[in-house]
Design an enzyme around this catalytic site. Structure first.
Site, short mmCIF file in Angstrom:
data_model
loop_
_atom_site.label_atom_id
_atom_site.label_comp_id
_atom_site.label_asym_id
_atom_site.label_seq_id
_atom_site.Cartn_x
_atom_site.Cartn_y
_atom_site.Cartn_z
N ARG A 179 0.72 -1.15 -0.03
CA ARG A 179 0.10 0.03 -0.07
C ARG A 179 0.85 1.19 0.07
NH1 ARG A 179 -3.00 -3.68 -0.82
NH2 ARG A 179 -5.12 -3.95 0.03
N SER A 222 -10.87 -0.54 3.16
CA SER A 222 -9.92 -0.52 4.48
C SER A 222 -9.39 0.80 4.85
CB SER A 222 -8.65 -1.53 4.34
OG SER A 222 -9.00 -3.01 3.71
N GLU A 243 -4.78 3.89 6.01
CA GLU A 243 -4.67 3.82 4.59
C GLU A 243 -5.25 4.86 3.86
OE1 GLU A 243 -5.64 -0.16 2.46
OE2 GLU A 243 -6.61 1.50 1.28
P1 FAD Z 1 -8.83 9.02 -4.90
O1 FAD Z 1 -9.42 8.68 -3.60
O2 FAD Z 1 -9.38 9.85 -5.96
O3 FAD Z 1 -7.21 9.56 -4.47
C1 FAD Z 1 -6.31 8.82 -3.66
C2 FAD Z 1 -5.06 9.72 -3.55
O4 FAD Z 1 -4.48 9.70 -4.79
C3 FAD Z 1 -5.35 11.25 -3.39
O5 FAD Z 1 -4.29 11.62 -2.32
C4 FAD Z 1 -5.37 11.98 -4.66
O6 FAD Z 1 -4.85 13.19 -4.57
C5 FAD Z 1 -4.46 11.02 -5.24
N1 FAD Z 1 -4.45 10.93 -6.85
C6 FAD Z 1 -5.50 10.45 -7.29
N2 FAD Z 1 -5.43 10.16 -8.85
C7 FAD Z 1 -4.34 10.56 -9.18
C8 FAD Z 1 -3.54 10.72 -10.30
N3 FAD Z 1 -4.05 10.46 -11.39
N4 FAD Z 1 -2.30 11.23 -10.20
C9 FAD Z 1 -1.78 12.02 -8.83
N5 FAD Z 1 -2.35 11.71 -7.80
C10 FAD Z 1 -3.49 11.12 -7.94
N6 FAD Z 1 -7.45 -0.58 -2.39
C11 FAD Z 1 -6.88 -1.79 -2.57
O7 FAD Z 1 -5.47 -1.50 -2.85
N7 FAD Z 1 -7.26 -2.84 -2.42
C12 FAD Z 1 -8.50 -3.02 -2.23
O8 FAD Z 1 -8.96 -4.35 -2.15
C13 FAD Z 1 -9.50 -1.91 -2.27
N8 FAD Z 1 -10.86 -2.18 -1.84
C14 FAD Z 1 -11.66 -1.31 -1.61
C15 FAD Z 1 -12.96 -1.52 -1.66
C16 FAD Z 1 -13.78 -0.39 -1.40
C17 FAD Z 1 -15.37 -0.75 -1.18
C18 FAD Z 1 -13.40 1.00 -1.46
C19 FAD Z 1 -14.19 2.18 -1.53
C20 FAD Z 1 -12.14 1.25 -1.61
C21 FAD Z 1 -11.00 0.19 -1.86
N9 FAD Z 1 -9.76 0.26 -2.00
C22 FAD Z 1 -8.96 -0.74 -2.27
C23 FAD Z 1 -8.96 1.61 -1.89
C24 FAD Z 1 -9.19 2.46 -3.33
O9 FAD Z 1 -10.32 1.64 -4.19
C25 FAD Z 1 -7.73 2.54 -4.05
O10 FAD Z 1 -7.01 3.07 -3.23
C26 FAD Z 1 -7.89 3.29 -5.50
O11 FAD Z 1 -6.77 2.99 -6.11
C27 FAD Z 1 -8.20 4.68 -5.14
O12 FAD Z 1 -8.70 5.39 -6.55
P2 FAD Z 1 -9.05 6.74 -6.69
O13 FAD Z 1 -9.12 6.80 -8.14
O14 FAD Z 1 -10.34 6.39 -6.06
O15 FAD Z 1 -8.32 7.58 -5.60
N1 EPU Z 2 -10.66 -10.45 10.32
C1 EPU Z 2 -11.44 -10.53 11.63
N2 EPU Z 2 -12.42 -9.49 11.86
C2 EPU Z 2 -12.96 -8.65 10.82
C3 EPU Z 2 -12.09 -8.67 9.72
C4 EPU Z 2 -11.15 -9.34 9.36
O1 EPU Z 2 -10.99 -11.06 12.61
O2 EPU Z 2 -13.72 -7.87 11.02
C5 EPU Z 2 -9.52 -11.42 10.24
C6 EPU Z 2 -10.02 -12.60 9.81
O3 EPU Z 2 -9.20 -13.67 10.41
C7 EPU Z 2 -9.85 -12.78 8.27
C8 EPU Z 2 -8.56 -11.86 8.18
O4 EPU Z 2 -8.71 -10.83 9.31
O5 EPU Z 2 -9.38 -13.83 7.90
C9 EPU Z 2 -8.24 -11.05 7.05
O6 EPU Z 2 -9.42 -10.68 6.49
P1 EPU Z 2 -9.82 -10.22 5.22
O7 EPU Z 2 -9.39 -11.57 3.94
O8 EPU Z 2 -11.26 -9.39 4.72
O9 EPU Z 2 -8.71 -9.10 4.40
P2 EPU Z 2 -7.94 -7.91 5.30
O10 EPU Z 2 -6.66 -8.18 5.65
O11 EPU Z 2 -9.06 -7.11 6.27
C10 EPU Z 2 -7.07 -7.06 3.03
C11 EPU Z 2 -6.75 -5.63 2.22
C12 EPU Z 2 -7.92 -5.45 1.56
C13 EPU Z 2 -8.23 -6.79 0.35
C14 EPU Z 2 -8.18 -7.96 1.18
C15 EPU Z 2 -7.96 -9.28 0.29
C16 EPU Z 2 -5.50 -4.02 3.77
C17 EPU Z 2 -5.59 -3.05 4.57
N3 EPU Z 2 -6.74 -4.67 3.31
O12 EPU Z 2 -8.01 -6.90 3.95
O13 EPU Z 2 -7.81 -4.53 0.76
O14 EPU Z 2 -9.17 -6.31 -0.40
O15 EPU Z 2 -7.09 -8.08 2.17
O16 EPU Z 2 -6.83 -9.14 -0.23
O17 EPU Z 2 -4.41 -4.77 3.27
C18 EPU Z 2 -8.27 -1.75 0.62
O18 EPU Z 2 -7.10 -1.69 0.76
O19 EPU Z 2 -8.98 -0.89 0.83
C19 EPU Z 2 -8.85 -3.27 0.92
C20 EPU Z 2 -10.40 -3.48 0.86
#
Ligand code: FAD
Ligand code: EPU
Length: 335
Positions: free
Chosen positions: A161, A235, A331
């Protein structure tokens, strides 16, 4: 370039917070923005899909919303292709494009919200794959000069991240294009137990990239709230990494602690587990709280302000620190 004044950002961030931009413009091409920047003196803020930010204030700057589009195969090799994608393309739509073309590498990253341009910033990751695994290079525009710069993988300092765009280059460039390496003979990655369970349930023995994508979508939909229904930014915190020694001490106190050994010798603890152990899972305080299916996600129940959500994050940090002596770090970008 049309500039709007005092523009509400409520529809442009997945927490659904009603902050305002002093000025706002949608960017449709790298050339337009380069030309504009050469004479610009305004403070600037780049917005993608607003899915990784918590707006605690109005933005006293010109907000540039990245809408630079285009998906193009720019090089073709025997087993792989290089695909150049406009920074304003929606990430998940790009994943679906790749699946339709039978090009593998990003199917495990299905359904992550946001834009392609933001994907290298925190090196998006899920289900055993990170953006860096398919990254070739990106083009960015220097916000102070309007000049184009190219960053190759070694320049980007990708980590969990993390990247140079969250550190030294934070707020300094606009990522306008990203080039990915996708495979014509995809290696399926089902290292996550939850993906294997779904494939087994569906009696799929030789999964395609579409099967993997569908499984990832099913898992994500079951625990992550849809921002259109319940405001959130995924997250809220990173999963902390601690030393083996500290982990061993914790394990004596908390024998059920969930953990993953890392190649670095450190140990990763899921923040969701730590937060749940502190009693926050499903707890609602005013207009905000920790999600009932995934304690790592903080939600807006409708009328929360950014400051209320930030205060909730601070409560969570404090209780995890008190119980486990682990400092959670957000994050989400707190603005
Ligand atoms: P924004 O929120 O618009 O911007 C994020 C930051 O980047 C800001 O500081 C902004 O100024 C900057 N920025 C944006 N675009 C640019 C650009 N083109 N050039 C320079 N700076 C820029 N992330 C994960 O890694 N894994 C996941 O599984 C994951 N799951 C998610 C699930 C949900 C339901 C949600 C809501 C979010 C999740 N995220 C996850 C976080 C998010 O989706 C990512 O971080 C995504 O890459 C953000 O993209 P954005 O375009 O919305 O960025
Ligand atoms: N867990 C709990 N309670 C909860 C949630 C999770 O006990 O309420 C424990 C469980 O043991 C579970 C483990 O945590 O097995 C891992 O949970 P999960 O598989 O949901 O993944 P995570 O570690 O919570 C990370 C990323 C996600 C990504 C998933 C799948 C980070 C900060 N988050 O979540 O990314 O989608 O793994 O790879 O690394 C994001 O970055 O926004 C995001 C959603």
């Amino acid at each position: 370039m049309k500039i709007l004044k005092d523009h509400s950002l409520q529809a442009y961030n997945t927490f659904g917070l009603d902050a305002k931009a002093k000025q706002f413009a949608a960017i449709k091409s790298a050339r337009t923005i380069s030309t504009f920047l050469k004479g610009n003196k305004e403070a600037l803020f780049i917005l993608g899909g607003g899915s990784n930010m918590l707006l605690t204030n109005n933005i006293e700057a010109l907000v540039l919303k990245n809408e630079i589009k285009g998906i193009e195969i720019i090089r073709e090799f025997k087993n792989q292709v290089h695909v150049a994608v406009g920074g304003g393309e929606n990430w998940h739509q790009f994943v679906l494009w790749a699946i339709r073309k039978k090009l593998g590498g990003i199917e495990n990253l299905s359904l992550i919200p946001g834009t392609v341009g933001a994907s290298p910033i925190q090196n998006i990751g899920a289900y055993g794959v990170e953006l860096k695994d398919v990254f070739v290079k990106l083009e960015a525009i220097d916000l102070s000069t309007g000049k184009k710069k190219v960053y190759f993988k070694n320049d980007c300092q990708f980590g969990y991240r993390d990247s140079i765009f969250k550190k030294k280059l934070k707020g300094k460039v606009l990522i306008s294009k990203v080039v990915f390496r996708l495979s014509k003979n995809p290696k399926i990655n089902v290292s996550y137990g939850a993906i294997q369970s779904i494939l087994k349930e569906k009696k799929i023995k030789k999964p395609s990239i579409k099967n993997v994508s569908d499984a990832v979508i099913q898992i994500r939909s079951s625990k992550l709230p849809d921002p259109k229904v319940l405001g959130n930014a995924g997250s809220f915190f990173k999963n902390p990494e601690i030393s083996k020694r500290k982990f061993k001490n914790l394990q004596q106190q908390f024998p059920n602690i969930v953990f993953y050994d890392l190649p670095s010798g450190k140990v990763k603890i899921p923040a969701g587990w730590l937060i749940e152990q502190c009693g926050w899972k499903g707890k609602k305080i005013g207009n905000t709280g920790s999600h009932a299916q995934q304690a790592l996600v903080i939600v807006n129940y409708g009328n929360a302000t950014g400051s209320e959500i930030k205060a909730h994050a601070e409560r969570v940090i404090e209780s995890v620190k008190n119980k486990f002596n682990i400092a959670l770090t957000p994050e989400v970008n707190i603005i």
